[in-house]
Design a protein around this motif. Structure first.
Motif: not given
Ligand SMILES: *Cc1c(COP(=O)(O)O)cnc(C)c1O
Length: 424
Positions: A170, A172, A175-176
């Motif tokens: 994902p 989400d 992105k980290h």
């Protein structure tokens, strides 16, 4: 005549995607059919057609003592007779931990898991849990197993957000994962200047072995240590490959920089599934059951696997000058490869660290992933298949590291160099 490699591969393709249970085994990047291995003896492997190869892959690193090393096999058999797994503590775990910590003496506590992937995944969770931050920094071209957060890679540039490099991760999550360039101290500095307060950890292969062999420069590692200290982030050395391989204490034999967490794998299991996370007690004690950060494993610390690891590390620790001997052979091998290539007018960049070696068909020194990618793949494919025909089993990709085991003696190195002379 038994089964052919071709027939076995056709059958395997009915059962498994690409015919394999781990992608590189399929020989996709070099073409042809992968040999199906029947057995290993010391420095050799034999395929099901009874072709013999000098093995420089060694199960991708674990088998530093060579195939079917008697003390390891004996330990495995002896332990297996007492039962394969209990899901309860055994003293074998203490024994292996003691051996590891006698070498990695700046670590205080360990947790055993079964794969390198799990080890690094756990290290990240620990770093995130301890710091209360979400972002992680990794470097392009470094491989840390296939867990979601670590399969992210940047499109370009140092400070871009990670984009998943595999469907199924994902955005989400990706992105980290912040991506930086290997051996680029200024890039890492910039990344920290922008996002330092959100960075839980920096994970790095201090001797990168998964983009070919690309050692980190001392000043670069020192810079990362300083950044982590300044911003309160955790420095993770992923030594799953280099630990007990490049030197007894892996990259720590080549640099004075010390990380907060080390992940180990491959050699510490001697060919069976063992990996570990190690760190200072204050960090490690955040793990369950005394800490709140959860981690578990049905087969973690498996007795048979521990026994293989103990027999392997004991032998390593008791053998004087082991890494010097292996390093001399690695040096001789890459020197021979380079001379043979240059005699044919072919440029070759080489490196070695202890028993790890690498070579790139490249005219320029390779310091990062882009440099590695600029190597001549077509030439590698030709070289690889010529060597395989001459009985030399090299990793089927230019972006893998080669390994010398104690069973690959000087004569076998000479034989390999002789084969290389007509393989370019
Ligand atoms: C092999 C490797 C891993 C993954 O280990 P697995 O046991 O294959 O999950 C992680 N990090 C590095 C540096 C490795 O070389």
């Amino acid at each position: 005549m038994g089964l052919s490699n071709q027939a076995a591969f056709e059958t395997a393709n009915r059962f498994f995607p690409g015919g394999v249970n781990s992608p590189v085994r399929a020989f996709k990047s070099v073409g042809g059919v992968p040999p199906f291995i029947d057995r290993g003896e010391g420095g050799y492997i034999y395929d099901i057609e009874n072709n013999r190869y000098i093995d420089f892959v060694q199960s991708w690193g674990p088998l530093i003592l060579g195939h079917a090393y008697p003390a390891v096999i004996e330990a495995v058999v002896r332990t297996a007779r007492k039962g394969l797994s209990f899901g309860a503590p055994t003293t074998l775990e203490n024994e292996l931990a003691e051996l590891i910590l006698s070498v990695y003496d700046f670590l205080e506590k360990l947790r055993f898991v079964s794969t390198g992937t799990e080890a690094v995944m756990t290290a990240l969770r620990l770093a995130r849990g301890v710091t209360g931050r979400s972002d992680i920094v990794k470097f392009r071209g470094c491989y840390h197993g296939h867990s979601d957060s670590l399969l992210a890679e940047a499109g370009s540039g140092a400070a871009t957000f990670g984009a998943p490099s595999s469907p199924g991760v994902p955005l989400d999550l990706a992105k980290h994962t912040l991506i930086a360039e290997y051996n680029d101290a200024a890039g890492a500095e910039k990344l920290f200047a922008e996002r330092g307060g959100e960075i839980a950890c920096v994970a790095i292969e201090p001797i990168a072995g998964n983009m070919g062999l690309v050692p980190a420069e001392e000043s670069f590692l020192r810079g990362l240590r300083a950044l982590c200290d300044r911003y309160g982030a955790i420095l993770i050395f992923d030594e799953v490959m280099s630990g007990f391989r490049a030197a007894k204490n892996g990259a720590c034999g080549f640099t004075r920089v010390r990380p907060d967490i080390v992940t180990l794998g491959k050699v510490i299991g001697g060919g069976l599934p063992v990996a570990a996370i190690g760190g200072k007690q204050a960090v490690m004690d955040h793990l369950s059951p005394i800490g709140k950060i959860y981690q578990a494993g049905t087969l973690s610390g498996n007795p048979v696997a521990m026994a293989a690891g103990i027999a392997t590390l004991r032998t390593i620790i008791d053998t004087p000058n082991l890494y010097e001997t292996l390093g001399a052979r690695a040096a001789k091998l890459v020197r021979g490869f380079k001379e043979a290539a240059n005699d044919r007018g072919v440029a070759l960049e080489t490196a070695f660290r202890g028993s790890m070696f690498g070579f790139f068909f490249n005219e320029k020194p390779v310091r990062n992933f882009d440099d590695a990618l600029a190597s001549d793949s077509a030439r590698f494919v030709k070289f690889h298949s010529a060597m395989l025909k001459k009985g030399v089993y090299l990793a089927p990709s230019q972006f893998e590291t080669g390994f010398i085991s104690i069973a690959v003696n000087d004569e076998m190195i000479d034989e390999t160099i002789a084969a290389a002379r007509s393989a370019y």
